[in-house]
Enzyme design. Structure first.
Site, short mmCIF file in Angstrom:
data_model
loop_
_atom_site.label_atom_id
_atom_site.label_comp_id
_atom_site.label_asym_id
_atom_site.label_seq_id
_atom_site.Cartn_x
_atom_site.Cartn_y
_atom_site.Cartn_z
N ARG A 95 2.43 -9.64 7.02
CA ARG A 95 3.78 -9.34 7.51
C ARG A 95 3.81 -8.47 8.76
O ARG A 95 4.87 -8.22 9.30
CB ARG A 95 4.59 -8.69 6.39
N HIS A 118 -3.78 -14.45 9.66
CA HIS A 118 -3.35 -13.05 9.51
C HIS A 118 -4.52 -12.06 9.56
O HIS A 118 -4.31 -10.88 9.30
CB HIS A 118 -2.53 -12.83 8.24
N ARG A 158 20.39 18.36 -0.56
CA ARG A 158 20.37 16.90 -0.49
C ARG A 158 21.23 16.31 -1.59
O ARG A 158 20.89 16.38 -2.77
CB ARG A 158 18.92 16.38 -0.62
N PRO A 189 0.81 -1.22 0.00
CA PRO A 189 0.00 0.00 0.00
C PRO A 189 0.84 1.27 0.00
O PRO A 189 1.66 1.50 0.89
CB PRO A 189 -0.80 -0.11 1.30
N GLU A 190 0.68 2.07 -1.01
CA GLU A 190 1.19 3.43 -1.03
C GLU A 190 -0.04 4.34 -1.02
O GLU A 190 -1.15 3.88 -0.77
CB GLU A 190 2.08 3.66 -2.26
#
Length: 270
Positions: free
Chosen positions: A109, A91, A151, A2-3
């Site tokens: 997970r 799960h 950066r 999931p994003e």
DNA sequence: AAATTCTCCTGAAGGC
DNA sequence: TGCCTTCAGGAGAATT
């Protein structure tokens, strides 16, 4: 995994089922995911869900004036709406019941999280230092330009840094950089403003398209009704290492950048 | 401050 | 067929 588009798809899917409904009970089958769960059996029953919103990849269930339930799906989490007598599978860690149905959280997970806060959720320690939403006006070219000048690390790493911009994970960072013609390993500060402009536009466009398609399903992700997301079919580079670029037919390559695999076209991306 | 590494976990894939 | 090893990955925490 999931994003932002998958979380937003989930939010849109479950919202009509839960908004305005009163929670009638809770079943907790595992007391900790990434962190220990709050005492949901005490906190939730009797509360009415006022609205479900999203910040970054967190779902926020506002419960009366009492507080807000924060849910993060980690990398394998999904939420479904099911009849309460549906037998749980391995799960399936949590049910939040409302009448004849429940919101069921599955997360093989267990990188996901369920948290409770009784203060405004934006002030929660996990949310308060997050960068802007990529689909909001606050995420614009000048912002990304200013955010990248100091950066020296890879632009892909910067895009996946939630303090810079939220919701962009490995799949969509990979896709957006390809769309913008930027090499994922390019030092962020060495990208000109005009190219960052293209990158901002690509991120917006790809995330929006993915939301329209119900997100990307690779393995685990499913919508609230169990259906997969269909954006997988639109992926141009992610998972296509060794296959020909759709633009120039050059074989796509892969590099590890910040512990993440990154596919790119050596001809189209610089 | 920024960058890097470590950590959690399971299922899939690859090797023999 | 089966057992073992390797790996993916969101993101906070620890470390440099």
């Amino acid at each position: 995994m999931p994003e932002l588009p998958e979380v937003e798809t989930t939010r849109r899917g479950i919202s009509p089922w839960l908004t305005g409904r009163t929670i009638t009970g809770v079943t907790v089958r595992r007391q900790a995911l990434r962190w220990p769960l709050p005492d949901l059996a005490t906190l939730l029953p009797g509360r009415t869900v006022q609205q479900i919103s999203r910040r970054a990849k967190y779902l926020l269930l506002a419960c009366d004036a009492a507080g807000t339930l924060l849910i993060h799906l980690g990398m394998s989490g999904s939420l479904r709406i099911l009849p309460i007598d549906t037998p749980p599978q391995t799960h399936d860690h949590l049910d939040i019941r409302f009448g004849s149905h429940c919101l069921r959280l599955r997360d093989p997970r267990r990188f996901g999280a369920v948290l409770w806060t009784d203060t405004p959720p934006d002030q929660h320690p996990l949310l308060r230092h997050l960068g802007p939403e990529p689909l909001s006006p606050a995420f614009h070219t000048n912002y990304l330009y200013a955010s990248t000048r100091q950066r020296r690390t890879a632009i892909k790493t910067v895009l996946m840094d939630g303090k810079v911009v939220v919701g962009v994970g490995n799949i969509y960072a990979t896709e957006a950089l390809y769309a913008a013609g930027i090499h994922p390993n390019r030092a962020a500060y060495r990208i000109a403003r005009v190219r960052l402009d293209r990158l901002v536009a690509a991120i917006r466009q790809i995330l929006s398209a993915a939301i329209d398609q119900g997100g990307t399903t690779l393995r685990d992700f499913q919508q609230e009704d169990g259906k997969p997301g269909y954006f997988r079919h639109q992926l141009q580079v992610y998972g296509r290492t060794g296959e020909p670029c759709y633009r120039c037919q050059t074989r796509l390559r892969m590099q590890r950048i910040g512990q993440r695999s990154s596919a790119y076209c050596p001809h189209c991306q610089h």
